[in-house]
Design an enzyme around this catalytic site. Structure first.
Site: not given
Ligand SMILES: *Cc1c(COP(=O)(O)O)cnc(C)c1O
Length: 395
Positions: A143, A228, A257
């Site tokens: 994700f 990420d 986050k």
């Molecule tokens: C939550 C998340 C995102 C997206 O972040 P947003 O602030 O909702 O755009 C991207 N990568 C990972 C691994 C995430 O957990």
């Protein structure tokens, strides 16, 4: 309406349906206040929060230091755009680099935007340095956020199928399978793009040796490694960054986050080799605004002062024991990122039972329950959580 006056829940839900696009899947709970490890609903009921706004509220809710910084900076300067120099942005970038690896920082507002930036870096780097290479290898089950490129990089068709045609150049392989990455690498490959732990995908950590192997392969083939760390970054896994467990460094890392402790902010770090964006290439109106950056600096300061990264590692072990004690399948995770599976597809029903018991968790799919609590969680909190998680199994 004053802060202590609330519409009856059913009436409020009608209002929400009428005026808010129905993109969210809410649990049946309306929260109106938070303090430390707890959220409160309009009726004053208290909930032990094991979700932290999805791995965001690392210092818990409304931490006094965060509130103080918000108030102080809001009186000084909230936003001025990138037309002018501002100080908090530079101080935050410096701090992030000191904590992570030699690099420079782009500041933005959300995880998806940070990943979008990383994808643009990979594209430009390929154009400049690899004869137009543009393909990005990412993982099924990953994700990366909800912008068009981010859902394309993500490995869940349900999030992208309505939005085709998708941007080209994204190749998916199974997570934790180095041979699969090797098999699809070619002259057009610009980058490998991974989460060190699949987060939304159900808390699946990188297997021992996987990230080390990917790093080595990227070096051998001269391709960028983008990690990420939007969910895993900033203490969540018991290290400042999850890649530190593997003893490797990515070329590009994205954070979001946890960074603002609840205030929206995101960052992209690029090592000199990948530091290819030049004036005019990219931007963000709100990115790096003084309010967000001041809050992030405070979050990092408190995390250091209170040794929350080490604390997350210790509490993570206790939370793992608590999860194991539930007697379900595949208790797993790293640091304060934990999950287990039910044999039956009852995770969503269980999540609602947990609300009744006063503890908040999240079903990432029909079988999987995830917990990503604030890093300030205590041993006593984990004991209470364990009792309530067990009670929810019985009902
Ligand atoms: C939550 C998340 C995102 C997206 O972040 P947003 O602030 O909702 O755009 C991207 N990568 C990972 C691994 C995430 O957990």
């Amino acid at each position: 309406m004053s802060a202590d006056e609330h519409l009856p829940f059913a009436e409020f839900q009608e209002l929400e349906q009428k005026y808010v696009m129905q993109t969210g899947k809410h649990q049946p709970l309306r929260v109106v206040r938070g303090e430390g490890m707890h959220l409160y609903d309009a009726e004053g009921r208290q909930y032990l929060d094991l979700m932290a706004g999805i791995a965001v509220n690392v210092l818990g809710h409304c931490h006094p230091a965060v509130v103080e910084t918000l108030e102080r900076q809001a009186r000084l300067l909230i936003h001025s755009s990138d037309l002018y120099y501002t100080e908090p942005k530079v101080l935050l970038a410096k701090r992030l680099v000191e904590l992570a690896f030699p690099s420079r920082v782009f500041l933005t507002n959300s995880g998806a935007e940070a990943n979008e930036t990383a994808i643009k870096i990979a594209r430009k780097w390929g154009k400049k340095n690899k004869d137009g290479a543009f393909e990005i290898i990412s993982a099924f089950g990953a994700f990366h956020g909800r912008t068009l490129a981010a859902v394309t990089a993500g490995g869940k068709a349900a999030y992208s199928k309505w939005f085709e045609p998708l941007p080209p150049g994204f190749i998916h392989v199974p997570f934790n399978d180095l041979a699969a990455i090797k098999a699809v690498t070619n002259d057009r490959t610009a980058a490998v793009f991974l989460e060190p732990v699949l987060g939304e995908g159900g808390v699946h950590p990188a297997a021992p040796g996987y990230l080390e192997g990917v790093r080595k392969w990227c070096d051998e083939k001269d391709i960028l490694l983008i990690l990420d760390e939007v969910q895993t970054g900033l203490g969540r896994t018991g290290r400042w960054f999850a890649h530190q467990h593997a003893g490797i460094t990515p070329d590009v890392m994205t954070l979001a986050k946890a960074l603002g402790g609840g205030f929206p902010i995101a960052a992209v770090l690029a090592v000199p080799k990948a530091d290819v964006l030049e004036p005019g290439d990219h931007g963000s109106t709100f990115g790096g605004n003084p309010l967000a950056c001041s809050v992030a600096l405070t979050v990092l300061e408190v995390m250091e002062r209170e040794h929350l990264v080490e604390h997350a590692a210790e509490m993570g072990d206790l939370l793992q024991e608590a999860v194991e004690s539930l007697g379900q399948q595949d208790a797993r995770g790293i640091g304060l990122m934990r999950a287990f599976n039910f044999a039956e597809p009852i995770a969503k029903a269980y999540q609602n039972r947990c609300i009744e018991q006063g503890v908040l968790v999240n079903a990432t799919d029909d079988n999987t329950v995830r917990m990503v609590p604030p890093l300030i969680i205590s041993e006593a909190d984990i004991e209470v959580a364990q009792d309530r998680l067990k009670a929810a199994l019985k009902t």
